[in-house]
Design a protein around this motif. Sequence first.
Motif, PDB file in Angstrom:
ATOM      1  N   ARG A 183      39.505  29.502  46.114  1.00  0.00           N
ATOM      2  CA  ARG A 183      40.850  29.881  45.294  1.00  0.00           C
ATOM      3  C   ARG A 183      40.121  30.499  43.846  1.00  0.00           C
ATOM      4  O   ARG A 183      40.242  31.132  43.270  1.00  0.00           O
ATOM      5  N   GLU A 184      38.795  29.626  43.339  1.00  0.00           N
ATOM      6  CA  GLU A 184      38.166  29.939  42.167  1.00  0.00           C
ATOM      7  C   GLU A 184      37.397  31.318  42.381  1.00  0.00           C
ATOM      8  O   GLU A 184      37.314  32.095  41.631  1.00  0.00           O
ATOM      9  N   HIS A 185      36.755  31.543  43.668  1.00  0.00           N
ATOM     10  CA  HIS A 185      36.220  32.746  43.816  1.00  0.00           C
ATOM     11  C   HIS A 185      37.119  33.789  43.898  1.00  0.00           C
ATOM     12  O   HIS A 185      36.955  34.844  43.230  1.00  0.00           O
ATOM     13  N   ASN A 186      38.278  33.909  44.422  1.00  0.00           N
ATOM     14  CA  ASN A 186      39.341  34.605  44.450  1.00  0.00           C
ATOM     15  C   ASN A 186      39.754  35.012  42.937  1.00  0.00           C
ATOM     16  O   ASN A 186      39.746  36.287  42.547  1.00  0.00           O
ATOM     17  N   LYS A 187      39.967  33.927  42.138  1.00  0.00           N
ATOM     18  CA  LYS A 187      40.443  34.518  40.835  1.00  0.00           C
ATOM     19  C   LYS A 187      39.216  35.022  40.012  1.00  0.00           C
ATOM     20  O   LYS A 187      39.506  35.987  39.183  1.00  0.00           O
ATOM     21  N   GLU A 188      38.132  34.634  40.132  1.00  0.00           N
ATOM     22  CA  GLU A 188      36.937  35.270  39.379  1.00  0.00           C
ATOM     23  C   GLU A 188      36.549  36.788  39.959  1.00  0.00           C
ATOM     24  O   GLU A 188      36.349  37.647  39.128  1.00  0.00           O
ATOM     25  N   THR A 189      36.645  36.823  41.118  1.00  0.00           N
ATOM     26  CA  THR A 189      36.505  38.216  41.880  1.00  0.00           C
ATOM     27  C   THR A 189      37.653  39.138  41.236  1.00  0.00           C
ATOM     28  O   THR A 189      37.250  40.196  41.068  1.00  0.00           O
ATOM     29  N   ARG A 190      38.836  38.761  41.358  1.00  0.00           N
ATOM     30  CA  ARG A 190      39.934  39.800  40.832  1.00  0.00           C
ATOM     31  C   ARG A 190      39.752  39.851  39.348  1.00  0.00           C
ATOM     32  O   ARG A 190      39.855  41.193  38.992  1.00  0.00           O
ATOM     33  N   MET A 191      39.320  39.086  38.522  1.00  0.00           N
ATOM     34  CA  MET A 191      39.047  39.460  37.318  1.00  0.00           C
ATOM     35  C   MET A 191      37.891  40.468  37.013  1.00  0.00           C
ATOM     36  O   MET A 191      37.834  41.323  36.063  1.00  0.00           O
ATOM     37  N   LEU A 192      36.662  40.087  37.855  1.00  0.00           N
ATOM     38  CA  LEU A 192      35.809  41.128  37.779  1.00  0.00           C
ATOM     39  C   LEU A 192      36.362  42.546  38.206  1.00  0.00           C
ATOM     40  O   LEU A 192      35.831  43.526  37.511  1.00  0.00           O
ATOM     41  N   GLY A 193      37.397  42.593  38.950  1.00  0.00           N
ATOM     42  CA  GLY A 193      37.684  43.754  39.620  1.00  0.00           C
ATOM     43  C   GLY A 193      38.366  44.571  38.444  1.00  0.00           C
ATOM     44  O   GLY A 193      38.302  45.825  38.459  1.00  0.00           O
ATOM     45  N   GLU A 194      39.219  43.962  38.037  1.00  0.00           N
ATOM     46  CA  GLU A 194      39.977  44.349  36.921  1.00  0.00           C
ATOM     47  C   GLU A 194      39.054  44.824  35.653  1.00  0.00           C
ATOM     48  O   GLU A 194      39.461  45.806  35.227  1.00  0.00           O
ATOM     49  N   ASN A 195      38.326  44.204  35.334  1.00  0.00           N
ATOM     50  CA  ASN A 195      37.205  44.523  34.208  1.00  0.00           C
ATOM     51  C   ASN A 195      36.637  45.923  34.661  1.00  0.00           C
ATOM     52  O   ASN A 195      36.342  46.776  33.879  1.00  0.00           O
ATOM     53  N   ILE A 196      36.076  45.966  36.002  1.00  0.00           N
ATOM     54  CA  ILE A 196      35.361  47.365  36.469  1.00  0.00           C
ATOM     55  C   ILE A 196      36.316  48.398  36.426  1.00  0.00           C
ATOM     56  O   ILE A 196      36.241  49.397  36.160  1.00  0.00           O
ATOM     57  N   LYS A 197      37.774  48.102  36.802  1.00  0.00           N
ATOM     58  CA  LYS A 197      38.613  49.044  37.039  1.00  0.00           C
ATOM     59  C   LYS A 197      39.111  49.595  35.442  1.00  0.00           C
ATOM     60  O   LYS A 197      39.116  50.822  35.189  1.00  0.00           O
TER      61      LYS A 197
END
Length: 87
Positions: free
Chosen positions: A54-68
């Motif tokens: 769950r923590e991996h998903n949260k951090e990865t989605r935040m990283l994806g939003e930053n890249i976007k």
Amino acid sequence: MIKVFLREKKLKHGRAGLYLDFYPPIVNRDTQKHTRREHRRLFVYEKPKTELEREHNKETRMLGENIKSQRQLELQAGSYGFVAARS
């Protein structure tokens, strides 16, 4: 105006890959051809079972939003003639 979306594509073993989707299509920097997608080699678990997943998903989605957001700013700056700062 070009819009950038963060999308998911189902992968094997209960994971989903994250990629950027552009509308209208943009010119790829490497191939100089029009493209709608930019794969980032990021993945999330479709059904996280542990707190670590769950923590991996949260951090990865935040990283994806930053890249976007960065890509959106780069594309907007380019369309108005501004030079994007490279680091």
